[in-house]
Design a protein around this motif. Structure first.
Motif, PDB file in Angstrom:
ATOM      1  N   GLY A  39      12.337  -6.120  -2.442  1.00 21.12           N
ATOM      2  CA  GLY A  39      12.899  -6.027  -1.095  1.00 21.12           C
ATOM      3  C   GLY A  39      12.254  -4.863  -0.373  1.00 21.12           C
ATOM      4  O   GLY A  39      11.036  -4.741  -0.333  1.00 21.12           O
ATOM      5  N   ASP A  40      13.071  -3.965   0.144  1.00 21.11           N
ATOM      6  CA  ASP A  40      12.557  -2.801   0.874  1.00 21.11           C
ATOM      7  C   ASP A  40      12.567  -1.524   0.046  1.00 21.11           C
ATOM      8  O   ASP A  40      12.406  -0.438   0.584  1.00 21.11           O
ATOM      9  CB  ASP A  40      13.399  -2.577   2.147  1.00 21.11           C
ATOM     10  N   GLU A  41      12.752  -1.668  -1.259  1.00 17.18           N
ATOM     11  CA  GLU A  41      12.873  -0.495  -2.111  1.00 17.18           C
ATOM     12  C   GLU A  41      11.719  -0.391  -3.104  1.00 17.18           C
ATOM     13  O   GLU A  41      11.428  -1.343  -3.828  1.00 17.18           O
ATOM     14  CB  GLU A  41      14.198  -0.579  -2.876  1.00 17.18           C
ATOM     15  N   PRO A  42      11.060   0.783  -3.155  1.00 17.63           N
ATOM     16  CA  PRO A  42      10.010   0.962  -4.165  1.00 17.63           C
ATOM     17  C   PRO A  42      10.647   1.064  -5.549  1.00 17.63           C
ATOM     18  O   PRO A  42      11.602   1.818  -5.741  1.00 17.63           O
ATOM     19  CB  PRO A  42       9.330   2.272  -3.757  1.00 17.63           C
ATOM     20  N   VAL A  43      10.132   0.265  -6.480  1.00 16.36           N
ATOM     21  CA  VAL A  43      10.695   0.228  -7.833  1.00 16.36           C
ATOM     22  C   VAL A  43       9.634   0.428  -8.911  1.00 16.36           C
ATOM     23  O   VAL A  43       9.962   0.516 -10.093  1.00 16.36           O
ATOM     24  CB  VAL A  43      11.444  -1.100  -8.089  1.00 16.36           C
ATOM     25  N   GLY A  44       8.367   0.503  -8.505  1.00 21.08           N
ATOM     26  CA  GLY A  44       7.314   0.650  -9.496  1.00 21.08           C
ATOM     27  C   GLY A  44       5.986   1.000  -8.873  1.00 21.08           C
ATOM     28  O   GLY A  44       5.854   1.164  -7.648  1.00 21.08           O
ATOM     29  N   PHE A  45       4.988   1.096  -9.741  1.00 19.59           N
ATOM     30  CA  PHE A  45       3.636   1.509  -9.353  1.00 19.59           C
ATOM     31  C   PHE A  45       2.653   0.792 -10.258  1.00 19.59           C
ATOM     32  O   PHE A  45       2.907   0.621 -11.455  1.00 19.59           O
ATOM     33  CB  PHE A  45       3.507   3.026  -9.530  1.00 19.59           C
ATOM     34  N   GLU A  91       0.844  -1.192   0.000  1.00 21.20           N
ATOM     35  CA  GLU A  91       0.000   0.000   0.000  1.00 21.20           C
ATOM     36  C   GLU A  91       0.877   1.240   0.000  1.00 21.20           C
ATOM     37  O   GLU A  91       1.990   1.226   0.520  1.00 21.20           O
ATOM     38  CB  GLU A  91      -0.912   0.007   1.227  1.00 21.20           C
ATOM     39  N   ILE A  92       0.344   2.304  -0.564  1.00 14.28           N
ATOM     40  CA  ILE A  92       1.035   3.585  -0.535  1.00 14.28           C
ATOM     41  C   ILE A  92       0.541   4.334   0.695  1.00 14.28           C
ATOM     42  O   ILE A  92      -0.665   4.510   0.878  1.00 14.28           O
ATOM     43  CB  ILE A  92       0.789   4.371  -1.835  1.00 14.28           C
ATOM     44  N   THR A  93       1.492   4.730   1.536  1.00 11.29           N
ATOM     45  CA  THR A  93       1.176   5.401   2.801  1.00 11.29           C
ATOM     46  C   THR A  93       1.947   6.717   2.867  1.00 11.29           C
ATOM     47  O   THR A  93       2.762   7.019   1.985  1.00 11.29           O
ATOM     48  CB  THR A  93       1.598   4.519   3.998  1.00 11.29           C
ATOM     49  N   ASP A  94       1.731   7.463   3.932  1.00 12.90           N
ATOM     50  CA  ASP A  94       2.490   8.696   4.127  1.00 12.90           C
ATOM     51  C   ASP A  94       3.990   8.408   4.198  1.00 12.90           C
ATOM     52  O   ASP A  94       4.801   9.240   3.807  1.00 12.90           O
ATOM     53  CB  ASP A  94       2.031   9.415   5.401  1.00 12.90           C
ATOM     54  N   ASP A  95       4.354   7.235   4.687  1.00  9.44           N
ATOM     55  CA  ASP A  95       5.769   6.887   4.845  1.00  9.44           C
ATOM     56  C   ASP A  95       6.493   6.630   3.522  1.00  9.44           C
ATOM     57  O   ASP A  95       7.695   6.854   3.429  1.00  9.44           O
ATOM     58  CB  ASP A  95       5.924   5.641   5.736  1.00  9.44           C
ATOM     59  N   ASN A  96       5.782   6.142   2.514  1.00 13.43           N
ATOM     60  CA  ASN A  96       6.463   5.819   1.256  1.00 13.43           C
ATOM     61  C   ASN A  96       5.989   6.644   0.054  1.00 13.43           C
ATOM     62  O   ASN A  96       6.527   6.505  -1.043  1.00 13.43           O
ATOM     63  CB  ASN A  96       6.341   4.322   0.944  1.00 13.43           C
ATOM     64  N   ARG A  97       4.992   7.492   0.257  1.00 12.28           N
ATOM     65  CA  ARG A  97       4.384   8.244  -0.852  1.00 12.28           C
ATOM     66  C   ARG A  97       5.408   9.034  -1.668  1.00 12.28           C
ATOM     67  O   ARG A  97       5.427   8.978  -2.893  1.00 12.28           O
ATOM     68  CB  ARG A  97       3.289   9.170  -0.327  1.00 12.28           C
ATOM     69  N   ASP A  98       6.298   9.767  -1.008  1.00  8.60           N
ATOM     70  CA  ASP A  98       7.268  10.587  -1.746  1.00  8.60           C
ATOM     71  C   ASP A  98       8.230   9.728  -2.562  1.00  8.60           C
ATOM     72  O   ASP A  98       8.556  10.061  -3.704  1.00  8.60           O
ATOM     73  CB  ASP A  98       8.048  11.493  -0.791  1.00  8.60           C
ATOM     74  N   ALA A  99       8.681   8.625  -1.993  1.00 10.16           N
ATOM     75  CA  ALA A  99       9.599   7.730  -2.711  1.00 10.16           C
ATOM     76  C   ALA A  99       8.917   7.111  -3.927  1.00 10.16           C
ATOM     77  O   ALA A  99       9.535   6.971  -4.989  1.00 10.16           O
ATOM     78  CB  ALA A  99      10.114   6.638  -1.777  1.00 10.16           C
ATOM     79  N   VAL A 100       7.643   6.766  -3.796  1.00 14.25           N
ATOM     80  CA  VAL A 100       6.903   6.176  -4.918  1.00 14.25           C
ATOM     81  C   VAL A 100       6.654   7.248  -5.986  1.00 14.25           C
ATOM     82  O   VAL A 100       6.811   6.985  -7.182  1.00 14.25           O
ATOM     83  CB  VAL A 100       5.591   5.525  -4.437  1.00 14.25           C
TER      84      VAL A 100
END
Length: 156
Positions: free
Chosen positions: A58-64, A10-19
């Motif tokens: 892993g722990d890295e966003p790589v796509g959407f 899920e996209i959350t406040d914690d990962n939104r900018d990175a995504v």
């Protein structure tokens, strides 16, 4: 070629900018909207019943990825439509898009679907070869200038 550790989150406040920072290659921009534009479009079209996730390795966003998940109205009413699939330019060619699509297809099938639809804009560098290799076939329909494709799921 499988890319290990690929999963949807899920996209959350914690990962939104990175995504939102994920980008396709310059020659692909005409074919796929940015994550920010996709999220804005999802917010403007609630009737399309948008469902979206970040693709992680892993722990890295790589796509959407974003689907129209069985909307209650419109041309794809009650069907599953792959609206966006974006793999960051740094991670393309590693099987991540294929693995993400395998997971999406499994989720859609588990929801009782017999098919997954998508579409693409034809042109130099278009994503048709990727979808064709995966098993999608043209439906014969054109939607706003895009060729509609169908991935049929075998009956169980």
């Amino acid at each position: 070629m499988r890319s290990p550790g690929v999963h949807l989150r899920e996209i959350t406040d914690d990962n939104r900018d990175a995504v939102r920072a994920l980008r396709v290659r310059r020659d692909q921009k005409q074919f796929v909207a940015s994550v920010s534009k996709s999220l804005k479009e999802a917010a403007k079209k609630p009737k399309a019943n948008p469902w979206y996730r970040a693709v992680y390795r892993g722990d890295e966003p790589v796509g959407f990825v974003m689907l129209s998940w069985k909307p209650l109205a419109g041309p794809y009413k009650g069907r599953h439509f792959l609206w966006r699939l974006l793999i960051d330019k740094r991670y393309q060619g590693r099987g991540i898009g294929r693995e993400a699509l395998l997971q999406i297809a499994a989720l859609v099938r588990a929801d009782g679907a017999t098919e997954l639809l998508t579409s693409y804009e034809p042109g130099e560098g278009e994503p048709w070869p990727f979808y064709q290799k995966f098993g999608f076939e043209p439906t014969g329909e054109i939607d706003e200038g895009e060729i509609v494709l169908r991935l049929a799921f075998p009956t169980r």
